[in-house]
Write a protein that holds these residues in place. Sequence first.
Motif, mmCIF file in Angstrom:
data_model
loop_
_atom_site.group_PDB
_atom_site.id
_atom_site.type_symbol
_atom_site.label_atom_id
_atom_site.label_comp_id
_atom_site.label_asym_id
_atom_site.label_seq_id
_atom_site.Cartn_x
_atom_site.Cartn_y
_atom_site.Cartn_z
ATOM 1 N N ILE A 33 30.707 34.004 40.269
ATOM 2 C CA ILE A 33 31.618 32.716 39.945
ATOM 3 C C ILE A 33 32.894 33.045 38.938
ATOM 4 O O ILE A 33 32.713 33.727 38.067
ATOM 5 N N GLY A 34 34.084 33.213 39.822
ATOM 6 C CA GLY A 34 35.071 33.769 39.244
ATOM 7 C C GLY A 34 36.249 33.643 40.142
ATOM 8 O O GLY A 34 36.733 32.615 40.984
ATOM 9 N N ASP A 35 37.132 34.588 40.240
ATOM 10 C CA ASP A 35 38.308 34.683 41.239
ATOM 11 C C ASP A 35 38.232 35.860 42.109
ATOM 12 O O ASP A 35 37.907 36.922 41.943
ATOM 13 N N LEU B 242 38.201 40.049 42.231
ATOM 14 C CA LEU B 242 37.007 41.038 42.794
ATOM 15 C C LEU B 242 37.501 41.946 43.954
ATOM 16 O O LEU B 242 37.285 43.069 43.837
ATOM 17 N N GLU B 243 38.558 41.425 44.760
ATOM 18 C CA GLU B 243 39.061 42.357 45.703
ATOM 19 C C GLU B 243 40.049 43.423 45.102
ATOM 20 O O GLU B 243 39.872 44.655 45.687
ATOM 21 N N ARG B 244 40.508 43.245 43.979
ATOM 22 C CA ARG B 244 41.502 44.085 43.325
ATOM 23 C C ARG B 244 40.516 45.268 42.760
ATOM 24 O O ARG B 244 40.753 46.425 42.961
ATOM 25 N N ALA B 245 39.427 44.743 42.094
ATOM 26 C CA ALA B 245 38.264 45.610 41.656
ATOM 27 C C ALA B 245 37.776 46.498 42.748
ATOM 28 O O ALA B 245 37.591 47.786 42.461
ATOM 29 N N ALA B 246 37.376 45.979 44.127
ATOM 30 C CA ALA B 246 36.887 46.743 45.070
ATOM 31 C C ALA B 246 37.965 47.852 45.486
ATOM 32 O O ALA B 246 37.574 48.997 45.731
ATOM 33 N N ASN B 247 39.248 47.510 45.574
ATOM 34 C CA ASN B 247 40.073 48.521 45.943
ATOM 35 C C ASN B 247 40.505 49.637 45.214
ATOM 36 O O ASN B 247 40.443 50.689 45.478
ATOM 37 N N LEU B 248 40.461 49.101 43.868
ATOM 38 C CA LEU B 248 40.589 50.158 42.653
ATOM 39 C C LEU B 248 39.371 51.279 42.942
ATOM 40 O O LEU B 248 39.686 52.450 42.673
ATOM 41 N N LEU C 298 41.827 30.731 39.627
ATOM 42 C CA LEU C 298 42.638 30.400 38.535
ATOM 43 C C LEU C 298 43.682 31.488 37.726
ATOM 44 O O LEU C 298 44.231 31.213 36.750
ATOM 45 N N LEU C 299 43.571 32.780 38.522
ATOM 46 C CA LEU C 299 44.436 33.845 38.044
ATOM 47 C C LEU C 299 45.340 34.547 38.828
ATOM 48 O O LEU C 299 44.757 34.252 39.936
ATOM 49 N N PRO C 300 46.460 35.147 38.475
ATOM 50 C CA PRO C 300 47.318 35.611 39.422
ATOM 51 C C PRO C 300 46.669 36.990 39.634
ATOM 52 O O PRO C 300 45.841 37.819 38.736
#
Length: 331
Positions: free
Chosen positions: A40-42, A46-52, A82-84
Amino acid sequence: MNRKPIIGITMGDAAGVGPEIIVKSLSQPGVYESSQPLVIGDAKILERAANLLNLDVRVKRIDSNLNFEAKYGEIACLDLDLLPVDLPFGQISAESGHAAFEYLRTAIELANDKKIDAICTAPLNKEALHKGGHLYPGHTEILAELTNTKDFSMMLSSPKLKVIHVTTHVGIIDAVNMINPGRVYDVIRLAHDTLSKSGINHPKIAVCGINPHAGENGLFGYGEEEEKIIPAVEQAISEGIKVEGPLPADTLFYRAVRGDFDIVVAMYHDQGHGPIKVLGLEAGVNITVGLPIIRTSVDHGTAFDIAGLGVADERSLMEAIRQAIELAPKQ
């Protein structure tokens, strides 16, 4: 055959390590063998974290109907958007604090409606939470208010030690003032009932003193043990609970790790947190007891200093997810 429980994993403060440890944890196949994890989030965070992390996983956005099938290689996310996507790492902000609150509020609503079976929380930042307009000391107090729970406590669990707290996120002077026989008794009872439900018959409970050497018969302090703790212990004993105390904290935790006790009742935050964290942050799990819903959490903070570096350790979250699965209803 029992169905796999749905574990709602809140993303916490997205500027911290929460997204990274979630993606790392949900990139391991074992989680899917016994549960249906739902973040439950943005989704874009999560996609940014997976790419990182260079992980080959897909983030699947789902709606509030929760019509999904969790499967390895695909992270289901109830996307609150909710977040950029370029939210800075490691910085306190009102927007990330507010988002963390909304992730948790949504999870509580889903759990209250029995759409998910347990909540597992990634860390939030209390200063960011306050900047976002939510003046709570932390997760525990939000959970208690939004579930209309009066008697609750924070329990820390590790393989060698369990600790439950009489007071938590208040200053030491306020903590001592807040301790009273009724509250101490309630926490002893919560400890007994929680461990009994987990399968430990007649759990052995130890209660910390407040002062050095538990006051040593009035030598230290102003009689706090006699006034605030002993009546509660005597009441619990009269009801058949196996409890000892108040005992000196400096030796009590050693005895508990040795196996003399199943759980320790700590009087204030650092008295209980310190010994657990010395045993290893990767093993500790935070469980809120007394709630009508299941909630577990990592026992560490947002780690802003390493956020975005891809080095965060996911083992505490993995253990929190495991305990949420174990505690969740399966029928």
